[in-house]
Design a protein around this motif. Structure first.
Motif, PDB file in Angstrom:
ATOM      1  N   TYR A 123       0.801  -1.232   0.000  1.00 50.12           N
ATOM      2  CA  TYR A 123       0.000   0.000   0.000  1.00 50.12           C
ATOM      3  C   TYR A 123       0.831   1.278   0.000  1.00 50.12           C
ATOM      4  O   TYR A 123       0.431   2.278  -0.565  1.00 50.12           O
ATOM      5  CB  TYR A 123      -0.890   0.070   1.265  1.00 50.12           C
ATOM      6  N   CYS A 124       1.953   1.258   0.726  1.00 53.77           N
ATOM      7  CA  CYS A 124       2.581   2.510   1.145  1.00 53.77           C
ATOM      8  C   CYS A 124       3.545   3.058   0.091  1.00 53.77           C
ATOM      9  O   CYS A 124       4.392   2.347  -0.432  1.00 53.77           O
ATOM     10  CB  CYS A 124       3.330   2.274   2.452  1.00 53.77           C
ATOM     11  N   ALA A 125       3.412   4.365  -0.176  1.00 50.28           N
ATOM     12  CA  ALA A 125       4.233   5.008  -1.204  1.00 50.28           C
ATOM     13  C   ALA A 125       5.693   5.142  -0.771  1.00 50.28           C
ATOM     14  O   ALA A 125       6.562   5.379  -1.598  1.00 50.28           O
ATOM     15  CB  ALA A 125       3.652   6.377  -1.530  1.00 50.28           C
ATOM     16  N   LEU A 126       5.971   5.034   0.514  1.00 51.14           N
ATOM     17  CA  LEU A 126       7.351   5.190   0.977  1.00 51.14           C
ATOM     18  C   LEU A 126       8.080   3.856   1.094  1.00 51.14           C
ATOM     19  O   LEU A 126       9.286   3.813   1.351  1.00 51.14           O
ATOM     20  CB  LEU A 126       7.376   5.883   2.351  1.00 51.14           C
ATOM     21  N   ALA A 127       7.363   2.758   0.918  1.00 49.05           N
ATOM     22  CA  ALA A 127       7.934   1.434   1.203  1.00 49.05           C
ATOM     23  C   ALA A 127       9.081   1.082   0.261  1.00 49.05           C
ATOM     24  O   ALA A 127       9.086   1.468  -0.904  1.00 49.05           O
ATOM     25  CB  ALA A 127       6.844   0.376   1.084  1.00 49.05           C
ATOM     26  N   ALA A 136       9.960   2.684  10.023  1.00 46.86           N
ATOM     27  CA  ALA A 136       9.734   1.861  11.220  1.00 46.86           C
ATOM     28  C   ALA A 136       8.322   1.906  11.781  1.00 46.86           C
ATOM     29  O   ALA A 136       8.127   1.764  12.984  1.00 46.86           O
ATOM     30  CB  ALA A 136      10.741   2.240  12.316  1.00 46.86           C
ATOM     31  N   CYS A 137       7.330   2.091  10.922  1.00 46.35           N
ATOM     32  CA  CYS A 137       5.944   2.119  11.403  1.00 46.35           C
ATOM     33  C   CYS A 137       5.557   0.784  12.034  1.00 46.35           C
ATOM     34  O   CYS A 137       4.645   0.728  12.855  1.00 46.35           O
ATOM     35  CB  CYS A 137       4.989   2.450  10.266  1.00 46.35           C
ATOM     36  N   GLY A 138       6.210  -0.288  11.635  1.00 44.97           N
ATOM     37  CA  GLY A 138       5.921  -1.609  12.215  1.00 44.97           C
ATOM     38  C   GLY A 138       6.758  -1.909  13.447  1.00 44.97           C
ATOM     39  O   GLY A 138       6.816  -3.071  13.887  1.00 44.97           O
TER      40      GLY A 138
HETATM   41  S1  SF4 Z   1       7.445   1.614   7.681  1.00 41.90           S
HETATM   42 FE1  SF4 Z   1       5.814   3.155   7.410  1.00 41.90          FE
HETATM   43  S2  SF4 Z   1       6.470   4.413   5.747  1.00 41.90           S
HETATM   44 FE2  SF4 Z   1       7.683   2.512   5.685  1.00 41.90          FE
HETATM   45  S3  SF4 Z   1       6.568   1.046   4.404  1.00 41.90           S
HETATM   46 FE3  SF4 Z   1       5.848   0.729   6.432  1.00 41.90          FE
HETATM   47  S4  SF4 Z   1       4.033   2.047   6.591  1.00 41.90           S
HETATM   48 FE4  SF4 Z   1       5.210   2.785   4.862  1.00 41.90          FE
END
Ligand code: SF4
Ligand code: HEM
Length: 561
Positions: free
Chosen positions: A421-425, A462-464
């Protein structure tokens, strides 16, 4: 539960109306995406890889059954029939259409919810222990404190444009279940060792992301009435001195690191000394009004343990396993707090379908005074369940696919949305979680391994929470390929620690075997009753590093153990 007053209600409605106008102007082209971006971010609307994403605040993770049903309705009517509960006790919808978002916000406002301050450089949703008000070990329910902070920090004119985002977490117990030292400010409710007065211990400068840091003690004891004045002092120091020249160095953790905690503390204390705490403190009547909303529900007087529960457990092994892993001691005799796992084996961590949300809402009405919590482990909690009703509750959860007996075990994995999903991944995280979950899915195997927290992020942001996973997995991109770094020894509790890197990056396909080898080292060396995290603390990282780097097939390593 807290309920909006007329001021909140009017304010939220006005914001929805304002945003409706902004969305209309974006759709008719009179606002460019660049002009629209700061406006949408003020309202929790992100742009992801494939679509907009809407992040909804769930203050201190507390939801009513009415609110959860409304989220189910929104998921069904405007998204794809599910929502994603996050590590910051928020809910994200991944597929809303921009034109529908004002209507979604109106539906949220109908049940006292909104998306304000769920993004941007402001004070974000204040999180709390998910067992707040229920846990047998708490000094005090942290939610009145968190609610006070919510009111103080919402649209605070001085702190609406900070150098960077700012996250506050509160726990009411010595056992930290809110990861307070991974937050910009962590607050622990404590009892003064001499006077017995209840007050706060404060940590500052925790945070994950590309420069992970554990929060440092800034005040050992703060009288309750001084909280807002102290927070104001601390925020002032950060707001004035935090770096605005480089967004990667803008969090308060960098300021604390650069000037040192002693100097930071001295500056906060100087600011605090110049303020009149009584003038800033909330009106005692308002504090009492807030506290009344969190008064315990109408518990009935029961014996400490339930004979009916004991009989149900003896009759049904699967139920017995679930009670063992997914219930938590309650402060009220005869009750338990229950973790509703959103981690079915092979599933997407934190996702719940609209039907599942409705089932949990119904079960909360039947068995938990209509109250639900969201945990930063991406599970749901029913905080107040009578022990003799646990079997009825479990039966309802089984029917909805929500009775996985894995709270705290190896398949209770935290994962951010990652490249799905994430544009920064830089890499996927959900499929990695699913593969590990399938590998360790056997109920007996999981229980044999015991408590073990795996946390996965799809990039360095590090969102996880990977830095504070007992085992952390970070997905990166190396020469066009996904590559996963594995860390060991992280901890999000009162023993907070940042994990250490075990070796070079590995491919997605290699991850489950690598985890097998780490588990094998643990099983071979553990003392009686010692958890994975305790064994890592005792043994250090070396034996695990050797296991991680070993090239023999995982089965062989496991057999050797
Ligand atoms: S850590 Fe945060 S910014 Fe990076 S991929 Fe996961 S959700 Fe997206
Ligand atoms: C559109 C999707 C998202 C974007 C753009 C995003 C962006 C970011 C960024 C840039 C950081 C690093 C901040 C820093 O180092 O200063 C970060 C940290 C973090 N995010 Fe996200 N994130 C997203 C989704 C999520 C989700 C889904 C969760 C919860 C599962 C989450 C929870 C967190 C947490 C816990 C941190 C680390 C704690 C900290 O701020 O230090 N984010 N996010």
């Amino acid at each position: 539960m807290y309920r909006y007053d007329q001021f909140d209600e009017a304010f939220v409605r006005e914001r929805v109306a304002q945003f409706r106008g902004q969305v209309a102007r974006r759709i008719d082209g009179s606002l460019t995406e660049d002009e629209f971006k700061p406006l949408r971010l003020k309202n929790g609307v992100y742009l992801q890889l494939h679509a907009y994403m809407l992040r909804i605040a769930i203050p201190y993770g507390t939801l009513s059954s009415v609110q959860l049903r409304q989220l189910a309705l929104i998921g069904e009517r405007y998204d794809r029939g599910y929502g994603h509960f996050t590590t910051r006790q928020n809910l994200q919808f991944n597929w809303p259409k921009l034109r529908d978002i004002p209507d979604i916000l109106d539906l949220l406002a109908d049940v006292g919810m909104h998306c304000i301050q769920t993004s941007g450089n402001c004070i974000r949703n204040t999180t709390a222990d998910h067992f707040a008000g229920a846990a047998a070990d708490e000094v005090e329910d942290p939610r009145p404190t968190a609610e006070l902070i919510r009111q103080w920090s919402t649209m605070h004119p001085e702190f609406d444009y900070l150098p960077r985002k700012f996250k506050i977490a509160v726990t009411g117990a010595a056992r930290d279940r809110a990861a307070i030292r991974a937050h910009d400010i962590g607050i622990q409710v404590v009892r003064h060792p001499v006077s017995g007065e209840v007050g706060y211990r404060l940590f500052v400068g925790g945070g994950l992301g590309r420069t992970p840091m554990i929060g440092k003690l800034v005040r050992d004891f703060l009288p309750k009435a001084h909280l807002l004045a102290y927070l104001q002092s601390l925020m002032r120091v950060y707001n004035l001195e935090g770096r605005r020249d480089n967004k990667y160095k803008a969090r308060v953790k960098i300021l604390v690191h650069e000037i040192g905690i002693e100097e930071f503390r001295a500056r906060v204390e100087a600011e605090f000394a110049a303020l009149d705490p009584a003038a800033i403190a909330a009106d005692p009547e308002e504090v009492a009004r807030i506290e009344a909303y969190f008064a315990p529900p109408a518990f009935v007087s029961l014996p400490e343990t339930s004979q009916r529960l004991a009989a149900d457990r003896a009759r049904n092994a699967a139920f017995d396993r679930w009670v063992e892993t997914n219930t938590f001691p309650h402060r009220q005799p005869g009750y338990a707090a229950v973790t509703v796992s959103l981690k079915p084996v092979g599933g997407v961590p934190g996702d719940a379908t609209s039907d599942q949300m409705r089932t949990v809402a119904d079960l909360a009405d039947a068995h938990s005074f209509g109250e639900i919590r969201v945990s930063h482990h991406q599970n749901l909690i029913l905080p107040h369940v009578r022990q003799d009703e646990l079997h009825a509750l479990w039966t309802g959860l089984v029917a909805a696919g929500l009775a996985e007996a894995n709270a705290g075990l190896i398949t209770d994995i935290i994962a951010c949305p990652g490249l799905d999903y994430c544009a920064l991944a830089t890499a996927r995280s959900i499929p990695i979680a699913q593969a590990i979950s399938r590998r360790f899915g056997s109920a007996d195997r999981q229980r044999e391994i015991g408590e073990l927290g795996i946390k996965i992020s799809g990039c360095i942001n590090a969102c996880g929470h990977h830095h504070v996973g007992h085992i952390g997995i970070l997905g990166l991109e190396k020469s066009g390929q996904e590559s996963y770094q594995v860390t060991l020894g992280g901890d999000a509790t009162e023993n907070a620690a940042i994990g250490q890197l075990l070796g070079p990056g590995i491919t997605a396909a290699e991850v489950p075997d690598a985890i097998e080898r780490l588990v094998a080292v643990y099983l071979a060396h553990r003392h009686d009753g010692e958890t994975f995290a305790e064994a890592v603390r005792r043994l250090g990282i070396e034996p695990f590093k050797a296991g991680f780097l070993a090239s023999q097939p995982a089965e062989a390593a496991h057999a050797a153990a």
